[in-house]
Design a protein around this motif. Structure first.
Motif, PDB file in Angstrom:
ATOM      1  N   LEU A  94      -4.308   0.087   2.652  1.00 55.01           N
ATOM      2  CA  LEU A  94      -4.418   0.366   1.219  1.00 55.01           C
ATOM      3  C   LEU A  94      -4.298   1.870   0.944  1.00 55.01           C
ATOM      4  O   LEU A  94      -3.526   2.311   0.080  1.00 55.01           O
ATOM      5  CB  LEU A  94      -5.755  -0.140   0.678  1.00 55.01           C
ATOM      6  CG  LEU A  94      -5.997   0.250  -0.777  1.00 55.01           C
ATOM      7  CD1 LEU A  94      -5.303  -0.714  -1.710  1.00 55.01           C
ATOM      8  CD2 LEU A  94      -7.470   0.335  -1.088  1.00 55.01           C
ATOM      9  N   LEU A  95      -5.049   2.661   1.716  1.00 57.56           N
ATOM     10  CA  LEU A  95      -5.040   4.104   1.451  1.00 57.56           C
ATOM     11  C   LEU A  95      -3.662   4.702   1.736  1.00 57.56           C
ATOM     12  O   LEU A  95      -3.187   5.564   0.988  1.00 57.56           O
ATOM     13  CB  LEU A  95      -6.127   4.805   2.286  1.00 57.56           C
ATOM     14  CG  LEU A  95      -7.569   4.409   1.913  1.00 57.56           C
ATOM     15  CD1 LEU A  95      -8.585   5.126   2.796  1.00 57.56           C
ATOM     16  CD2 LEU A  95      -7.864   4.713   0.443  1.00 57.56           C
ATOM     17  N   LEU A  96      -3.017   4.223   2.799  1.00 54.18           N
ATOM     18  CA  LEU A  96      -1.673   4.736   3.096  1.00 54.18           C
ATOM     19  C   LEU A  96      -0.682   4.318   2.009  1.00 54.18           C
ATOM     20  O   LEU A  96       0.273   5.033   1.727  1.00 54.18           O
ATOM     21  CB  LEU A  96      -1.195   4.223   4.464  1.00 54.18           C
ATOM     22  CG  LEU A  96      -1.967   4.715   5.698  1.00 54.18           C
ATOM     23  CD1 LEU A  96      -1.390   4.082   6.970  1.00 54.18           C
ATOM     24  CD2 LEU A  96      -1.923   6.237   5.816  1.00 54.18           C
ATOM     25  N   SER A  97      -0.924   3.150   1.417  1.00 52.89           N
ATOM     26  CA  SER A  97       0.014   2.670   0.395  1.00 52.89           C
ATOM     27  C   SER A  97       0.051   3.622  -0.810  1.00 52.89           C
ATOM     28  O   SER A  97       1.035   3.680  -1.533  1.00 52.89           O
ATOM     29  CB  SER A  97      -0.345   1.255  -0.049  1.00 52.89           C
ATOM     30  OG  SER A  97      -1.468   1.276  -0.909  1.00 52.89           O
ATOM     31  N   MET A  98      -1.039   4.371  -1.005  1.00 47.76           N
ATOM     32  CA  MET A  98      -1.083   5.303  -2.144  1.00 47.76           C
ATOM     33  C   MET A  98      -0.059   6.423  -1.985  1.00 47.76           C
ATOM     34  O   MET A  98       0.394   6.985  -2.977  1.00 47.76           O
ATOM     35  CB  MET A  98      -2.486   5.929  -2.268  1.00 47.76           C
ATOM     36  CG  MET A  98      -3.611   4.931  -2.378  1.00 47.76           C
ATOM     37  SD  MET A  98      -3.421   3.869  -3.806  1.00 47.76           S
ATOM     38  CE  MET A  98      -4.745   2.704  -3.528  1.00 47.76           C
ATOM     39  N   MET A  99       0.266   6.761  -0.756  1.00 44.60           N
ATOM     40  CA  MET A  99       1.147   7.928  -0.562  1.00 44.60           C
ATOM     41  C   MET A  99       2.487   7.551   0.070  1.00 44.60           C
ATOM     42  O   MET A  99       3.233   8.419   0.482  1.00 44.60           O
ATOM     43  CB  MET A  99       0.435   8.986   0.311  1.00 44.60           C
ATOM     44  CG  MET A  99      -0.249   8.455   1.541  1.00 44.60           C
ATOM     45  SD  MET A  99      -0.010   9.435   3.034  1.00 44.60           S
ATOM     46  CE  MET A  99       1.319   8.563   3.827  1.00 44.60           C
ATOM     47  N   GLY A 130       5.360  -4.634   2.278  1.00 48.23           N
ATOM     48  CA  GLY A 130       4.421  -3.682   2.863  1.00 48.23           C
ATOM     49  C   GLY A 130       4.115  -3.917   4.334  1.00 48.23           C
ATOM     50  O   GLY A 130       3.365  -3.149   4.925  1.00 48.23           O
ATOM     51  N   TYR A 131       4.751  -4.918   4.957  1.00 46.26           N
ATOM     52  CA  TYR A 131       4.316  -5.198   6.328  1.00 46.26           C
ATOM     53  C   TYR A 131       4.590  -4.049   7.320  1.00 46.26           C
ATOM     54  O   TYR A 131       3.765  -3.812   8.201  1.00 46.26           O
ATOM     55  CB  TYR A 131       4.832  -6.569   6.819  1.00 46.26           C
ATOM     56  CG  TYR A 131       6.088  -6.544   7.621  1.00 46.26           C
ATOM     57  CD1 TYR A 131       6.051  -6.371   9.004  1.00 46.26           C
ATOM     58  CD2 TYR A 131       7.325  -6.687   7.015  1.00 46.26           C
ATOM     59  CE1 TYR A 131       7.219  -6.328   9.740  1.00 46.26           C
ATOM     60  CE2 TYR A 131       8.489  -6.646   7.743  1.00 46.26           C
ATOM     61  CZ  TYR A 131       8.433  -6.462   9.097  1.00 46.26           C
ATOM     62  OH  TYR A 131       9.588  -6.393   9.818  1.00 46.26           O
ATOM     63  N   PRO A 132       5.666  -3.260   7.152  1.00 42.66           N
ATOM     64  CA  PRO A 132       5.796  -2.127   8.092  1.00 42.66           C
ATOM     65  C   PRO A 132       4.649  -1.120   7.931  1.00 42.66           C
ATOM     66  O   PRO A 132       4.248  -0.463   8.880  1.00 42.66           O
ATOM     67  CB  PRO A 132       7.125  -1.475   7.711  1.00 42.66           C
ATOM     68  CG  PRO A 132       7.861  -2.505   6.942  1.00 42.66           C
ATOM     69  CD  PRO A 132       6.821  -3.327   6.250  1.00 42.66           C
ATOM     70  N   LEU A 133       4.130  -1.038   6.702  1.00 42.62           N
ATOM     71  CA  LEU A 133       3.016  -0.111   6.486  1.00 42.62           C
ATOM     72  C   LEU A 133       1.735  -0.666   7.112  1.00 42.62           C
ATOM     73  O   LEU A 133       0.936   0.086   7.688  1.00 42.62           O
ATOM     74  CB  LEU A 133       2.816   0.137   4.987  1.00 42.62           C
ATOM     75  CG  LEU A 133       1.842   1.259   4.670  1.00 42.62           C
ATOM     76  CD1 LEU A 133       2.343   2.598   5.201  1.00 42.62           C
ATOM     77  CD2 LEU A 133       1.601   1.368   3.167  1.00 42.62           C
ATOM     78  N   LEU A 134       1.572  -1.979   7.037  1.00 51.68           N
ATOM     79  CA  LEU A 134       0.416  -2.594   7.703  1.00 51.68           C
ATOM     80  C   LEU A 134       0.541  -2.351   9.217  1.00 51.68           C
ATOM     81  O   LEU A 134      -0.440  -2.020   9.885  1.00 51.68           O
ATOM     82  CB  LEU A 134       0.369  -4.102   7.393  1.00 51.68           C
ATOM     83  CG  LEU A 134      -0.754  -4.907   8.039  1.00 51.68           C
ATOM     84  CD1 LEU A 134      -2.129  -4.342   7.681  1.00 51.68           C
ATOM     85  CD2 LEU A 134      -0.680  -6.372   7.613  1.00 51.68           C
ATOM     86  N   ARG A 166       3.246  12.656   6.934  1.00 52.49           N
ATOM     87  CA  ARG A 166       3.012  12.834   5.489  1.00 52.49           C
ATOM     88  C   ARG A 166       1.508  12.893   5.207  1.00 52.49           C
ATOM     89  O   ARG A 166       1.052  13.710   4.416  1.00 52.49           O
ATOM     90  CB  ARG A 166       3.666  11.669   4.733  1.00 52.49           C
ATOM     91  CG  ARG A 166       3.589  11.787   3.231  1.00 52.49           C
ATOM     92  CD  ARG A 166       4.541  10.766   2.600  1.00 52.49           C
ATOM     93  NE  ARG A 166       4.318  10.585   1.182  1.00 52.49           N
ATOM     94  CZ  ARG A 166       4.820  11.357   0.225  1.00 52.49           C
ATOM     95  NH1 ARG A 166       5.578  12.388   0.542  1.00 52.49           N
ATOM     96  NH2 ARG A 166       4.578  11.111  -1.046  1.00 52.49           N
ATOM     97  N   PHE A 167       0.780  12.011   5.865  1.00 50.18           N
ATOM     98  CA  PHE A 167      -0.672  11.985   5.649  1.00 50.18           C
ATOM     99  C   PHE A 167      -1.291  13.316   6.077  1.00 50.18           C
ATOM    100  O   PHE A 167      -2.061  13.929   5.329  1.00 50.18           O
ATOM    101  CB  PHE A 167      -1.298  10.828   6.437  1.00 50.18           C
ATOM    102  CG  PHE A 167      -2.771  10.669   6.174  1.00 50.18           C
ATOM    103  CD1 PHE A 167      -3.217   9.770   5.214  1.00 50.18           C
ATOM    104  CD2 PHE A 167      -3.703  11.430   6.855  1.00 50.18           C
ATOM    105  CE1 PHE A 167      -4.574   9.638   4.941  1.00 50.18           C
ATOM    106  CE2 PHE A 167      -5.054  11.307   6.591  1.00 50.18           C
ATOM    107  CZ  PHE A 167      -5.489  10.406   5.626  1.00 50.18           C
ATOM    108  N   ASN A 168      -0.944  13.748   7.285  1.00 45.44           N
ATOM    109  CA  ASN A 168      -1.532  14.998   7.795  1.00 45.44           C
ATOM    110  C   ASN A 168      -1.152  16.183   6.914  1.00 45.44           C
ATOM    111  O   ASN A 168      -1.948  17.088   6.687  1.00 45.44           O
ATOM    112  CB  ASN A 168      -1.079  15.259   9.237  1.00 45.44           C
ATOM    113  CG  ASN A 168      -1.690  14.271  10.202  1.00 45.44           C
ATOM    114  OD1 ASN A 168      -2.737  13.693   9.937  1.00 45.44           O
ATOM    115  ND2 ASN A 168      -1.038  14.045  11.337  1.00 45.44           N
ATOM    116  N   HIS A 169       0.079  16.136   6.403  1.00 45.12           N
ATOM    117  CA  HIS A 169       0.531  17.228   5.549  1.00 45.12           C
ATOM    118  C   HIS A 169      -0.266  17.241   4.240  1.00 45.12           C
ATOM    119  O   HIS A 169      -0.704  18.287   3.764  1.00 45.12           O
ATOM    120  CB  HIS A 169       2.028  17.065   5.265  1.00 45.12           C
ATOM    121  CG  HIS A 169       2.565  18.079   4.331  1.00 45.12           C
ATOM    122  ND1 HIS A 169       2.730  19.395   4.703  1.00 45.12           N
ATOM    123  CD2 HIS A 169       2.938  17.999   3.030  1.00 45.12           C
ATOM    124  CE1 HIS A 169       3.200  20.082   3.670  1.00 45.12           C
ATOM    125  NE2 HIS A 169       3.329  19.256   2.644  1.00 45.12           N
TER     126      HIS A 169
END
Ligand code: SF4
Length: 400
Positions: A94-99, A130-134, A166-169
């Motif tokens: 969920l949190l990754l889906s935001m970005m 969204g499955y690749p994100l999961l 992207r997250f770390n950035h």
């Protein structure tokens, strides 16, 4: 900076076949000796395509786990767990889906392929897109730096790497990062702190790659630094901030060449499989009924092993002497096809015997399997919670 860790999962498909054994499980069994491994049942992934028929998922999960254990996956060495029993996967997803930019998901090569392949299903769903994100959340939540995949899955790993970057950035700059990093530099001692600063300048201003390695060696050797401080020194050195999610790497595995009973790749959808624990009579019968080189109509007709699916199985199960025997006997009509098939039958039964024995223990006492998974769920959850603490904090969600 984080521990080496292997992560791999399988959708719950029920009983596994020899293609799974040769293509995946044998590799897992090798890896579990070399690295800390996490192997999980991807039951939420099953729902991305099977959302309209979830009834069989639980039963398929237990059958599959018994097959893992039967094949030799060792719960004393690897952590076995079920994805849905570690709800942190869903939170990270969920949190990754935001970005995550929508275009990144639509670009994943398998998205359109799978939709076309499974055209009888309506896969225009949020979950399927969204499955690749999961999948990325599954990997990133364990900071797994090694993910065994075939060539075709490499884009998924690259996708996870992009998500981590992207997250770390976006979130890797904790408040007061620079001051905290400078405090960590001081802890290196004045001489090493000076050297670290010089190396940092050489890397950041002159792009000298070897300076990174030397600086890493400096703080890796320092005994008085915590993991978080090392992370800060690494981020400060490279100008990236703190690394919260680890970019995973692909552990390339050779594509399985396990042939099925008809010479095509062994697959449930081709109906050409032998299951891991199939009973002996059924294995014997299936191999005996396998098609052979069509040129061998009668016993005295010579054949060509290259045109025979049984020969492909000899390449998996026979030794060099047996393969010579097949080549000569087939081409000269010196052997009959049933005779030729017997070493394949023997080879498969030999491979399956210890699997049947190991499985029997778990079939006799299903609680053993439940306990292995409960234990694995707990271990996996602890690791997942560690990552989520950092993720929540980085995203401003730490309400404690
Ligand atoms: S002898 Fe063996 S390799 Fe030759 S056609 Fe018969 S089964 Fe196939």
């Amino acid at each position: 900076m984080y521990a080496q860790r292997v992560l791999s999962g399988m959708r719950p498909t029920g009983s596994l076949h020899l293609g799974h054994y040769h293509g995946v499980l044998r590799n897992w069994i090798t890896l579990q000796h070399d690295y800390p491994c996490l192997f999980f049942v991807a039951d939420w992934h099953a729902l991305t395509t099977q959302y309209d028929d979830p009834q069989g998922i639980e039963k398929a999960t237990w059958e599959m786990v018994i097959d893992w254990l039967a094949a030799g996956v060792d719960p004393a060495q690897a952590t076995l767990f079920i994805q849905s029993q570690v709800p942190e996967h869903a939170e990270l997803h969920l949190l990754l889906s935001m970005m995550t930019p929508l275009g990144w998901l639509e670009r994943v090569p398998t998205y359109k392929d799978q939709q076309e392949k499974l055209e009888s299903k309506d896969l225009s769903t949020y979950g399927f897109l969204g499955y690749p994100l999961l999948q990325s959340a599954d990997i990133l939540i364990y900071r797994a730096d090694k993910v065994p995949v075939g060539e075709d899955q490499v884009p998924h790993i690259e996708f996870s790497r992009e998500i981590a970057r992207r997250f770390n950035h976006l979130y890797g700059r904790e408040p007061g990062f620079e001051e905290k990093a400078k405090e960590a530099v001081k802890k290196l001692g004045s001489r090493n702190a000076r050297l670290y600063s010089q190396l940092r300048t050489r890397y950041q201003q002159e792009g000298e790659a070897s300076a990174i390695e030397r600086a890493h060696a400096l703080f890796d050797a320092a005994q008085n630094l915590s993991l978080v401080e090392r992370e800060r020194l690494s981020g400060y050195l490279e100008g990236t901030g703190k690394m919260i999610l680890v970019e995973p790497g692909a552990l390339l595995t050779e594509a399985s060449r396990m042939p099925g009973l008809d010479g095509q790749k062994m697959s449930k959808s081709y109906n050409n499989t032998i299951t891991l624990r199939e009973d002996e009579a059924s294995v014997t019968n299936k191999i005996r009924r396998m098609p052979t080189d069509p040129a061998r109509v009668r016993r005295h007709d010579p054949g060509d092993p290259e045109k025979c699916p049984v020969w492909q199985l000899h390449q998996v199960y026979a030794d060099a002497a047996c393969r010579d025997w097949v080549q000569q006997g087939c081409r000269s009509a010196g052997i009959g096809c049933l005779e030729c098939k017997q070493p394949v039958i023997d080879g498969i039964l030999r491979e399956q015997t210890p699997m049947r024995e190991r499985a029997q223990t778990y079939l006799d006492d299903p609680k053993l399997v439940r306990n292995i998974i409960a234990d694995g769920n707990d271990k996996a959850r602890q690791l997942a919670q560690e990552t989520m603490r950092d993720v929540r904090q980085a995203m401003g969600l730490n309400y404690s």
